[in-house]
Motif scaffolding. Structure first.
Motif, PDB file in Angstrom:
ATOM      1  N   THR A 136       0.834  -1.200   0.000  1.00 15.82           N
ATOM      2  CA  THR A 136       0.000   0.000   0.000  1.00 15.82           C
ATOM      3  C   THR A 136       0.873   1.255   0.000  1.00 15.82           C
ATOM      4  N   VAL A 137       1.916   1.238   0.817  1.00 15.36           N
ATOM      5  CA  VAL A 137       2.834   2.377   0.858  1.00 15.36           C
ATOM      6  C   VAL A 137       3.502   2.565  -0.497  1.00 15.36           C
ATOM      7  N   PHE A 138       3.916   1.479  -1.114  1.00 16.38           N
ATOM      8  CA  PHE A 138       4.554   1.569  -2.433  1.00 16.38           C
ATOM      9  C   PHE A 138       3.603   2.187  -3.456  1.00 16.38           C
ATOM     10  N   VAL A 139       2.351   1.780  -3.460  1.00 20.15           N
ATOM     11  CA  VAL A 139       1.367   2.321  -4.410  1.00 20.15           C
ATOM     12  C   VAL A 139       1.148   3.811  -4.159  1.00 20.15           C
ATOM     13  N   LEU A 140       1.055   4.222  -2.908  1.00 15.35           N
ATOM     14  CA  LEU A 140       0.875   5.639  -2.596  1.00 15.35           C
ATOM     15  C   LEU A 140       2.066   6.470  -3.069  1.00 15.35           C
ATOM     16  N   VAL A 141       3.268   5.979  -2.837  1.00 18.79           N
ATOM     17  CA  VAL A 141       4.477   6.683  -3.285  1.00 18.79           C
ATOM     18  C   VAL A 141       4.485   6.781  -4.816  1.00 18.79           C
ATOM     19  N   ALA A 142       4.083   5.726  -5.499  1.00 17.15           N
ATOM     20  CA  ALA A 142       4.042   5.747  -6.963  1.00 17.15           C
ATOM     21  C   ALA A 142       3.056   6.800  -7.467  1.00 17.15           C
ATOM     22  N   PHE A 143       1.879   6.887  -6.873  1.00 20.80           N
ATOM     23  CA  PHE A 143       0.893   7.895  -7.280  1.00 20.80           C
ATOM     24  C   PHE A 143       1.402   9.309  -7.028  1.00 20.80           C
TER      25      PHE A 143
ATOM     26  N   CYS B  47      11.561  18.113 -27.075  1.00 21.52           N
ATOM     27  CA  CYS B  47      10.562  18.060 -28.143  1.00 21.52           C
ATOM     28  C   CYS B  47       9.543  16.955 -27.898  1.00 21.52           C
ATOM     29  N   SER B  48       8.356  17.158 -28.434  1.00 17.01           N
ATOM     30  CA  SER B  48       7.316  16.131 -28.368  1.00 17.01           C
ATOM     31  C   SER B  48       7.703  14.971 -29.273  1.00 17.01           C
ATOM     32  N   ASN B  49       7.380  13.757 -28.825  1.00 15.53           N
ATOM     33  CA  ASN B  49       7.603  12.582 -29.666  1.00 15.53           C
ATOM     34  C   ASN B  49       6.265  11.962 -30.084  1.00 15.53           C
ATOM     35  N   GLY B  50       5.186  12.705 -29.875  1.00 16.65           N
ATOM     36  CA  GLY B  50       3.859  12.221 -30.220  1.00 16.65           C
ATOM     37  C   GLY B  50       3.038  11.860 -29.000  1.00 16.65           C
ATOM     38  N   CYS B  51       3.705  11.717 -27.859  1.00 19.98           N
ATOM     39  CA  CYS B  51       2.999  11.442 -26.603  1.00 19.98           C
ATOM     40  C   CYS B  51       3.722  12.118 -25.445  1.00 19.98           C
ATOM     41  N   GLY B  52       4.994  11.839 -25.282  1.00 15.67           N
ATOM     42  CA  GLY B  52       5.794  12.447 -24.216  1.00 15.67           C
ATOM     43  C   GLY B  52       6.760  13.464 -24.796  1.00 15.67           C
TER      44      GLY B  52
ATOM     45  N   GLY C 283       2.129  12.069  -9.984  1.00 20.64           N
ATOM     46  CA  GLY C 283       1.477  13.371  -9.884  1.00 20.64           C
ATOM     47  C   GLY C 283       2.464  14.518  -9.945  1.00 20.64           C
ATOM     48  N   LEU C 284       3.590  14.389  -9.262  1.00 20.26           N
ATOM     49  CA  LEU C 284       4.619  15.433  -9.293  1.00 20.26           C
ATOM     50  C   LEU C 284       5.230  15.575 -10.682  1.00 20.26           C
ATOM     51  N   GLU C 285       5.473  14.439 -11.358  1.00 20.42           N
ATOM     52  CA  GLU C 285       6.029  14.495 -12.706  1.00 20.42           C
ATOM     53  C   GLU C 285       5.064  15.183 -13.667  1.00 20.42           C
ATOM     54  N   MET C 286       3.785  14.905 -13.539  1.00 24.21           N
ATOM     55  CA  MET C 286       2.792  15.528 -14.410  1.00 24.21           C
ATOM     56  C   MET C 286       2.707  17.029 -14.138  1.00 24.21           C
ATOM     57  N   ALA C 287       2.777  17.429 -12.884  1.00 26.26           N
ATOM     58  CA  ALA C 287       2.717  18.847 -12.539  1.00 26.26           C
ATOM     59  C   ALA C 287       3.924  19.592 -13.100  1.00 26.26           C
ATOM     60  N   CYS C 288       5.095  18.987 -13.011  1.00 29.60           N
ATOM     61  CA  CYS C 288       6.309  19.622 -13.539  1.00 29.60           C
ATOM     62  C   CYS C 288       6.283  19.688 -15.057  1.00 29.60           C
TER      63      CYS C 288
ATOM     64  N   GLY D 174      -0.050  10.556 -37.042  1.00 28.73           N
ATOM     65  CA  GLY D 174      -0.267   9.148 -36.747  1.00 28.73           C
ATOM     66  C   GLY D 174       0.882   8.488 -36.004  1.00 28.73           C
ATOM     67  N   THR D 175       1.933   9.261 -35.687  1.00 30.51           N
ATOM     68  CA  THR D 175       3.081   8.721 -34.972  1.00 30.51           C
ATOM     69  C   THR D 175       2.925   8.994 -33.487  1.00 30.51           C
ATOM     70  N   PHE D 176       3.143   7.970 -32.692  1.00 32.60           N
ATOM     71  CA  PHE D 176       3.092   8.125 -31.250  1.00 32.60           C
ATOM     72  C   PHE D 176       4.371   7.564 -30.662  1.00 32.60           C
ATOM     73  N   GLY D 177       5.031   8.367 -29.846  1.00 33.53           N
ATOM     74  CA  GLY D 177       6.239   7.914 -29.186  1.00 33.53           C
ATOM     75  C   GLY D 177       5.906   7.355 -27.820  1.00 33.53           C
ATOM     76  N   ILE D 178       6.929   6.987 -27.092  1.00 33.66           N
ATOM     77  CA  ILE D 178       6.742   6.467 -25.744  1.00 33.66           C
ATOM     78  C   ILE D 178       6.215   7.600 -24.856  1.00 33.66           C
ATOM     79  N   CYS D 179       5.247   7.308 -24.034  1.00 31.33           N
ATOM     80  CA  CYS D 179       4.575   8.324 -23.218  1.00 31.33           C
ATOM     81  C   CYS D 179       5.297   8.553 -21.887  1.00 31.33           C
ATOM     82  N   VAL D 180       6.512   9.057 -21.980  1.00 38.75           N
ATOM     83  CA  VAL D 180       7.287   9.418 -20.790  1.00 38.75           C
ATOM     84  C   VAL D 180       7.836  10.818 -20.993  1.00 38.75           C
ATOM     85  N   GLU D 181       8.108  11.474 -19.906  1.00 44.46           N
ATOM     86  CA  GLU D 181       8.682  12.815 -19.950  1.00 44.46           C
ATOM     87  C   GLU D 181      10.166  12.696 -19.612  1.00 44.46           C
ATOM     88  N   LYS D 182      11.015  12.638 -20.639  1.00 44.45           N
ATOM     89  CA  LYS D 182      12.463  12.509 -20.446  1.00 44.45           C
ATOM     90  C   LYS D 182      13.123  13.873 -20.248  1.00 44.45           C
ATOM     91  N   CYS D 183      12.376  14.965 -20.505  1.00 43.97           N
ATOM     92  CA  CYS D 183      12.917  16.308 -20.301  1.00 43.97           C
ATOM     93  C   CYS D 183      11.775  17.229 -19.888  1.00 43.97           C
TER      94      CYS D 183
END
Length: 93
Positions: free
Chosen positions: A5-12, A64-69, A16-21, A42-51
């Motif tokens: 449960t603690v692990f899941v809370l930390v993950a959320f 730069c956007s890669n189509g998702c992240g 949330g912090l990554e999305m806010a930033c 029609g191109t979608f990249g990996i949905c992560v924020e590397k920068c």
């Protein structure tokens, strides 16, 4: 609380912090010269924020956007009249 449960809370909280930033608008002084290559339709990249802005990328690269992240890509020279976008594979003279 259980460890799981603690692990899941930390993950959320982390997600949330990554999305806010990632949604923080870039200040003008953080933007580097040049433009990002246009993502083909029609191109979608990996949905992560590397920068989180040009300043978080190595010198000569832009966030730069890669189509998702967002990922760091080599900056292309800005070409007048194209709205700052350069199509992938386009040769600049």
């Amino acid at each position: 609380m259980k460890t799981c449960t603690v692990f899941v809370l930390v993950a959320f909280i982390t997600v949330g912090l990554e999305m806010a930033c990632a949604q923080t608008p870039l200040r003008q002084e953080q933007q580097r010269p040049g433009v990002c290559p246009q993502v083909p339709k029609g191109t979608f990249g990996i949905c992560v924020e590397k920068c989180s802005g040009d300043a978080s990328c190595p010198k000569g690269m832009k966030c730069c956007s890669n189509g998702c992240g967002h990922i760091c890509k080599a900056a292309l020279p800005q070409k007048g009249g194209s709205g700052g976008q350069v199509k992938a594979g386009q040769v600049l003279h």
